[in-house]
Design a protein around this motif. Structure first.
Motif, PDB file in Angstrom:
ATOM      1  N   TYR A  64      28.283  53.016  49.642  1.00  0.00           N
ATOM      2  CA  TYR A  64      28.456  52.113  48.652  1.00  0.00           C
ATOM      3  C   TYR A  64      29.492  52.191  47.542  1.00  0.00           C
ATOM      4  O   TYR A  64      29.448  52.954  46.965  1.00  0.00           O
ATOM      5  N   TYR A  65      29.591  51.190  47.676  1.00  0.00           N
ATOM      6  CA  TYR A  65      31.153  51.346  47.062  1.00  0.00           C
ATOM      7  C   TYR A  65      30.814  49.967  45.429  1.00  0.00           C
ATOM      8  O   TYR A  65      32.367  50.591  45.021  1.00  0.00           O
ATOM      9  N   LEU A  66      30.385  49.647  45.115  1.00  0.00           N
ATOM     10  CA  LEU A  66      30.295  49.429  44.352  1.00  0.00           C
ATOM     11  C   LEU A  66      28.543  49.229  43.330  1.00  0.00           C
ATOM     12  O   LEU A  66      28.160  49.709  43.543  1.00  0.00           O
ATOM     13  N   GLN A  67      29.340  49.901  41.972  1.00  0.00           N
ATOM     14  CA  GLN A  67      28.718  50.376  41.493  1.00  0.00           C
ATOM     15  C   GLN A  67      27.627  49.376  40.165  1.00  0.00           C
ATOM     16  O   GLN A  67      28.011  48.440  39.969  1.00  0.00           O
ATOM     17  N   GLN A  68      26.577  50.578  39.999  1.00  0.00           N
ATOM     18  CA  GLN A  68      25.501  49.212  39.804  1.00  0.00           C
ATOM     19  C   GLN A  68      26.241  49.109  38.671  1.00  0.00           C
ATOM     20  O   GLN A  68      24.900  48.036  38.115  1.00  0.00           O
ATOM     21  N   PHE A  69      26.975  49.152  37.156  1.00  0.00           N
ATOM     22  CA  PHE A  69      26.893  48.635  36.326  1.00  0.00           C
ATOM     23  C   PHE A  69      28.064  47.118  36.625  1.00  0.00           C
ATOM     24  O   PHE A  69      28.407  46.600  35.235  1.00  0.00           O
ATOM     25  N   SER A  70      28.379  46.460  37.893  1.00  0.00           N
ATOM     26  CA  SER A  70      29.287  45.586  38.185  1.00  0.00           C
ATOM     27  C   SER A  70      28.559  45.016  37.610  1.00  0.00           C
ATOM     28  O   SER A  70      26.536  44.035  38.019  1.00  0.00           O
ATOM     29  N   GLU A  71      28.187  43.272  37.725  1.00  0.00           N
ATOM     30  CA  GLU A  71      27.725  42.302  37.250  1.00  0.00           C
ATOM     31  C   GLU A  71      28.651  40.893  36.843  1.00  0.00           C
ATOM     32  O   GLU A  71      30.489  40.755  36.856  1.00  0.00           O
ATOM     33  N   ILE A  72      27.830  40.117  36.056  1.00  0.00           N
ATOM     34  CA  ILE A  72      28.893  38.557  36.045  1.00  0.00           C
ATOM     35  C   ILE A  72      28.970  38.256  34.691  1.00  0.00           C
ATOM     36  O   ILE A  72      27.599  38.537  33.785  1.00  0.00           O
ATOM     37  N   TRP A  73      30.425  37.789  33.752  1.00  0.00           N
ATOM     38  CA  TRP A  73      30.115  37.538  32.617  1.00  0.00           C
ATOM     39  C   TRP A  73      30.709  35.861  32.240  1.00  0.00           C
ATOM     40  O   TRP A  73      32.081  35.370  33.213  1.00  0.00           O
ATOM     41  N   ILE A  74      30.150  35.461  31.708  1.00  0.00           N
ATOM     42  CA  ILE A  74      30.660  33.712  31.816  1.00  0.00           C
ATOM     43  C   ILE A  74      30.498  33.659  29.721  1.00  0.00           C
ATOM     44  O   ILE A  74      29.029  33.891  29.500  1.00  0.00           O
ATOM     45  N   GLY A  75      31.649  33.448  28.782  1.00  0.00           N
ATOM     46  CA  GLY A  75      31.771  32.765  27.618  1.00  0.00           C
ATOM     47  C   GLY A  75      32.899  32.363  27.023  1.00  0.00           C
ATOM     48  O   GLY A  75      33.821  32.126  27.871  1.00  0.00           O
ATOM     49  N   VAL A  81      29.682  36.375  24.650  1.00  0.00           N
ATOM     50  CA  VAL A  81      29.413  36.658  25.813  1.00  0.00           C
ATOM     51  C   VAL A  81      28.393  36.512  26.586  1.00  0.00           C
ATOM     52  O   VAL A  81      27.567  37.607  26.854  1.00  0.00           O
ATOM     53  N   ALA A  82      27.385  36.089  27.991  1.00  0.00           N
ATOM     54  CA  ALA A  82      26.506  36.061  28.366  1.00  0.00           C
ATOM     55  C   ALA A  82      26.467  37.237  29.870  1.00  0.00           C
ATOM     56  O   ALA A  82      27.827  36.971  30.341  1.00  0.00           O
ATOM     57  N   ILE A 173      35.392  27.874  28.241  1.00  0.00           N
ATOM     58  CA  ILE A 173      34.569  28.707  28.676  1.00  0.00           C
ATOM     59  C   ILE A 173      35.142  29.076  29.992  1.00  0.00           C
ATOM     60  O   ILE A 173      35.824  29.075  30.655  1.00  0.00           O
ATOM     61  N   TYR A 174      34.533  30.411  29.786  1.00  0.00           N
ATOM     62  CA  TYR A 174      35.475  31.133  31.329  1.00  0.00           C
ATOM     63  C   TYR A 174      34.265  32.399  31.786  1.00  0.00           C
ATOM     64  O   TYR A 174      33.589  32.458  31.449  1.00  0.00           O
ATOM     65  N   VAL A 175      34.812  32.136  33.103  1.00  0.00           N
ATOM     66  CA  VAL A 175      33.912  33.295  34.535  1.00  0.00           C
ATOM     67  C   VAL A 175      34.533  34.334  34.604  1.00  0.00           C
ATOM     68  O   VAL A 175      35.343  33.868  35.248  1.00  0.00           O
ATOM     69  N   ALA A 176      33.942  35.459  34.887  1.00  0.00           N
ATOM     70  CA  ALA A 176      34.235  36.277  35.473  1.00  0.00           C
ATOM     71  C   ALA A 176      33.825  37.442  35.540  1.00  0.00           C
ATOM     72  O   ALA A 176      32.088  37.575  35.600  1.00  0.00           O
ATOM     73  N   LEU A 177      34.177  38.256  36.638  1.00  0.00           N
ATOM     74  CA  LEU A 177      33.060  39.393  37.731  1.00  0.00           C
ATOM     75  C   LEU A 177      33.548  40.134  37.366  1.00  0.00           C
ATOM     76  O   LEU A 177      34.862  40.699  37.267  1.00  0.00           O
ATOM     77  N   SER A 178      32.763  41.207  36.672  1.00  0.00           N
ATOM     78  CA  SER A 178      33.321  42.365  36.185  1.00  0.00           C
ATOM     79  C   SER A 178      33.076  43.937  37.097  1.00  0.00           C
ATOM     80  O   SER A 178      31.928  43.771  37.105  1.00  0.00           O
ATOM     81  N   THR A 179      33.497  44.035  38.079  1.00  0.00           N
ATOM     82  CA  THR A 179      33.570  45.321  39.344  1.00  0.00           C
ATOM     83  C   THR A 179      33.855  46.241  39.191  1.00  0.00           C
ATOM     84  O   THR A 179      35.088  46.085  38.627  1.00  0.00           O
ATOM     85  N   SER A 296      38.471  33.065  36.077  1.00  0.00           N
ATOM     86  CA  SER A 296      38.605  31.874  35.698  1.00  0.00           C
ATOM     87  C   SER A 296      38.528  31.219  34.944  1.00  0.00           C
ATOM     88  O   SER A 296      37.152  31.506  34.161  1.00  0.00           O
ATOM     89  N   GLY A 297      38.832  30.194  34.423  1.00  0.00           N
ATOM     90  CA  GLY A 297      39.375  29.111  32.781  1.00  0.00           C
ATOM     91  C   GLY A 297      40.829  29.136  31.969  1.00  0.00           C
ATOM     92  O   GLY A 297      41.640  29.249  32.537  1.00  0.00           O
ATOM     93  N   PRO A 298      40.925  28.967  31.761  1.00  0.00           N
ATOM     94  CA  PRO A 298      39.285  27.837  30.222  1.00  0.00           C
ATOM     95  C   PRO A 298      39.154  26.902  30.863  1.00  0.00           C
ATOM     96  O   PRO A 298      39.629  25.895  31.589  1.00  0.00           O
ATOM     97  N   HIS A 299      37.610  26.892  31.044  1.00  0.00           N
ATOM     98  CA  HIS A 299      37.423  25.346  31.580  1.00  0.00           C
ATOM     99  C   HIS A 299      36.340  24.513  30.793  1.00  0.00           C
ATOM    100  O   HIS A 299      36.029  25.594  29.503  1.00  0.00           O
ATOM    101  N   THR A 300      36.019  23.250  30.204  1.00  0.00           N
ATOM    102  CA  THR A 300      35.540  22.100  29.676  1.00  0.00           C
ATOM    103  C   THR A 300      34.442  22.065  30.423  1.00  0.00           C
ATOM    104  O   THR A 300      34.062  21.714  31.631  1.00  0.00           O
ATOM    105  N   ILE A 301      33.382  22.516  30.214  1.00  0.00           N
ATOM    106  CA  ILE A 301      32.269  21.897  30.671  1.00  0.00           C
ATOM    107  C   ILE A 301      31.506  20.595  29.990  1.00  0.00           C
ATOM    108  O   ILE A 301      30.817  21.027  28.486  1.00  0.00           O
ATOM    109  N   ARG A 302      31.703  19.241  30.572  1.00  0.00           N
ATOM    110  CA  ARG A 302      31.206  18.278  29.290  1.00  0.00           C
ATOM    111  C   ARG A 302      29.386  18.348  29.312  1.00  0.00           C
ATOM    112  O   ARG A 302      28.522  19.039  30.348  1.00  0.00           O
ATOM    113  N   ALA A 303      28.929  18.024  28.384  1.00  0.00           N
ATOM    114  CA  ALA A 303      27.238  17.980  28.083  1.00  0.00           C
ATOM    115  C   ALA A 303      26.531  17.150  29.140  1.00  0.00           C
ATOM    116  O   ALA A 303      26.802  16.289  29.655  1.00  0.00           O
ATOM    117  N   GLY A 304      25.846  17.987  29.899  1.00  0.00           N
ATOM    118  CA  GLY A 304      25.349  17.842  31.021  1.00  0.00           C
ATOM    119  C   GLY A 304      25.907  17.330  32.323  1.00  0.00           C
ATOM    120  O   GLY A 304      25.185  17.548  33.491  1.00  0.00           O
TER     121      GLY A 304
END
Length: 646
Positions: A64-75, A81-82, A173-179, A296-304
């Motif tokens: 297994y090559y991907l350790q369990q702390f890997s996750e998705i960041w968005i903030g 950062v979520a 807004i930025y979207v990232a994978l932390s691996t 990836s970013g910065p992104h603008t996410i319009r309301a709705g």
């Protein structure tokens, strides 16, 4: 790298799995990788009752090559950062971050007949109260079977669609994978840390890791994270553990996470990490246990509104194979999964599924029978996913494929599979069919019009309303002049329609049989009862109307009976509710649907059992013949059911 026994104990405690988890995961196992995906933004797997490392490659190898702390960041870049993993007073813990599975967002598996697997999940950023960013994430992950897609079985594609449910636009807004890739391997009980190196591949926009510890033999496998859609904001390489072998808590600090995602020069400027292997060598970082952050970013996410970012987790048995697999991942992410072509009036209609990644439009290509190359047809950019090709000739074979363009209109050479069709005319509605009931009244005679086009067959339809839908009852040759319908019953009206098919089997429009004077649909009905002739057995017994509608019908008919028969009626519980004796030599018995006590039957399902009680074996029971004794005749039985509705 060896570490002290005391530090080994700290590390074992720090990585001890938490077993009480409500959130779920599904495994992608269709290809050459075995990857678990969760519904709370983490890449942890579940084995042995707790969290575990992920991304087995090759599938079944146990590595297994991907350790369990890997996750998705968005903030954003302001420290919001979520995530799935957070630092608590008990240490780093999963399910302590912002991601929370929505009520309908638990992971669901959507397997496809061709071996593809799609896993869907949904989560929002409201596990922790007071978090300022209102984010809703629809997560889709895709894998392909080794059998049907061998060139696409060494990676997992992850599509994140981020929606802003609030009434205020979200900017920056930025979207990232932390691996945290682990190629060399580690054994915490023995104090052995992973000793890897990481690098950046600009062509495939990929951060990748490989084994850099030659002391225990080099693992040739290379693994990486690739950004398929969305502009690159940063790619960072940071030490996951410090010099003592402890997890660097800075990775779990939201202020640092914001800088990792938004500032591409943050680590280089502080000389605490790098963007590539060249930076690590420059700052004299040795092979180590590194974490990669690709954003990836910065992104603008319009309301709705929503944005979409697509990543891939890729593996290969060498660096060259890793790069090829990353290229394949991008190609399949922009390729339409399916394309169809069907003959319609005036040409061919080509339709295709939208690809995984959002695109700016499509280009359609066609190859004519006898040619070797495809040529683009239609407008330069097609906005929708359907196009009518009217520039065709009957009897000529055409092959189509579609490719996407990005939002700038630049072609992306990711072609769909090819589909081939030979256009043929669609038959016109064959008007002019007439019908009549026969003198005996036990079948209808339909007279079919002479075809005005070269059709392959007629399809005859029937129903009781004269309006769609129609039920096909027969297919006949185009030169058929008459057709008899014997499958008819009294007290019903029958409407008929006709359609032609071409050589390819395409069905033309339906023409309903009309009254020539009113031009309204005309029906046929039995106006005279069939000749009363009892049957020699019970093979053809019919019961009608079935279902029996209490508000509409008055009696039920048992038809095609033998001359003498006993009918037993049972309700759904098996209780006998009525017994009917039929002894009048006719094939019919009418019943008012009343039970022993004269009470009408209520709605429900009923069973009838019919027993022949001594039929004569003659062909005509109109004569006054003596019936033989019942036990001298072979008895017949028949069982069925009918339904009573209100």
């Amino acid at each position: 790298m060896k570490i002290s026994k005391f530090l080994v104990l700290l590390l074992v405690l720090a990585t001890m799995p938490i077993v009480s988890v409500a959130d779920k995961a599904f495994r992608h196992v269709s290809g050459n990788v075995d990857v678990s995906v969760t519904d709370f933004g983490s890449f942890t797997a579940f084995r042995g009752g707790g969290f575990a490392d992920n991304f087995e490659y090759p599938k079944g190898s146990g590595k297994y090559y991907l350790q369990q702390f890997s996750e998705i960041w968005i903030g954003d870049a302001k420290g919001n950062v979520a995530t799935a993993w957070n630092l608590t007073n008990k240490g780093v813990a999963p399910l302590s971050g912002n991601w929370r599975t929505t009520e309908t967002g638990e992971v669901t598996l959507d397997p496809k007949p061709d071996g593809r697997q799609i896993v869907n999940a949904q989560y929002d950023s409201h596990r922790i109260k007071g978090f300022p960013l209102d984010l809703l994430v629809d997560q889709q992950s895709f894998s392909w079977s080794s059998k049907n897609y061998p060139e696409y079985d060494d990676f997992l594609i992850l599509k994140l669609t981020i929606t802003n449910p609030s009434a205020v636009n979200l900017k920056g807004i930025y979207v990232a994978l932390s691996t945290n890739w682990n190629v060399d391997g580690e054994d915490m009980k023995k104090g052995q840390l992973s000793t890897d190196m990481m690098d950046w591949n600009a062509e495939n926009r990929m951060l990748f890791a490989f084994d850099a510890d030659s002391k225990d033999g080099l693992d040739p496998v290379h693994v990486g994270t690739s950004l398929i859609s969305g502009n690159v904001a940063a790619h960072q390489i940071y030490t996951f553990r410090n010099i003592k072998g402890q997890v660097d808590v800075g990775v779990f600090n939201d202020a640092n996470r914001s800088l990792f995602m938004s500032n591409p020069n943050f680590l280089v400027a502080k000389r605490i990490g790098g963007r590539s292997r060249a930076d690590l060598i420059k700052f004299k970082f040795p092979p180590w246990d590194y974490i990669g952050i690709l954003s990836s970013g910065p992104h603008t996410i319009r309301a709705g509104k929503s944005i979409s970012v697509t990543f891939a987790l890729v593996a290969g048995k060498s660096l060259s194979e890793l790069k090829q697999n990353a290229s394949n991942a991008k190609r399949i992410a922009y390729a339409s999964p399916d394309i169809t072509a069907k003959v319609v009036k005036g040409g061919v209609e080509i339709a295709w599924e939208k690809p995984i990644s959002f695109v700016g439009g499509y280009q359609l290509f066609r190859r004519i029978e006898g040619d070797e190359i495809f040529e683009q047809i239609g407008p330069r950019i097609i906005e929708g996913a359907v196009f009518p090709d009217t520039d065709v000739q009957y009897g000529v074979e055409y092959t189509y494929r579609v490719s996407a363009v990005d939002y700038k209109g630049t072609p992306i050479e990711s072609y769909s599979k090819e589909v081939t069709v030979m256009p043929d005319f669609i038959p016109d509605p064959p008007v002019g069919m007439t019908g009549e009931f026969t003198t005996e009244g036990n079948y209808f005679l339909l007279r079919l019009p002479e075809p005005t086009q070269k059709i392959s067959q007629y399809i005859i339809y029937r129903n009781h309303t004269g309006e769609p839908p129609w039920t096909p009852i027969a297919k006949v040759k185009p030169d058929t002049k008459n057709f008899t319908d014997t499958n008819i019953y009294p007290e019903y009206q029958y409407f008929y329609a006709l359609a032609g098919t071409n050589r390819s089997g395409d069905i033309g429009d339906i023409a309903v049989m009309l009254d020539p004077e009113t031009e309204e649909p005309i029906s046929l009905e039995i106006v005279a009862a069939p000749k009363s002739t009892a049957k020699l057995d019970l093979k053809e017994v019919i019961v009608y109307p079935n279902p029996f509608q209490i508000s509409r019908h008055e009696t039920m008919v048992f038809d095609h009976l033998t001359a003498r028969a006993m009918i037993y009626i049972y309700d759904g519980s098996g209780a006998l509710v009525q017994q009917l004796e039929h002894i009048d030599k006719s094939p019919r018995l009418e019943w008012d649907l009343r039970n022993w006590g004269g009470v009408p039957l209520s709605s429900g399902v009923y069973i009838y059992y019919i027993e022949d009680i001594g039929s004569v074996k003659t062909h005509d029971l109109d004569n006054d013949e003596l019936l033989p004794h019942p036990w001298q005749i072979e008895k017949h039985t028949h069982t069925g059911k009918f339904v009573v509705i209100n």
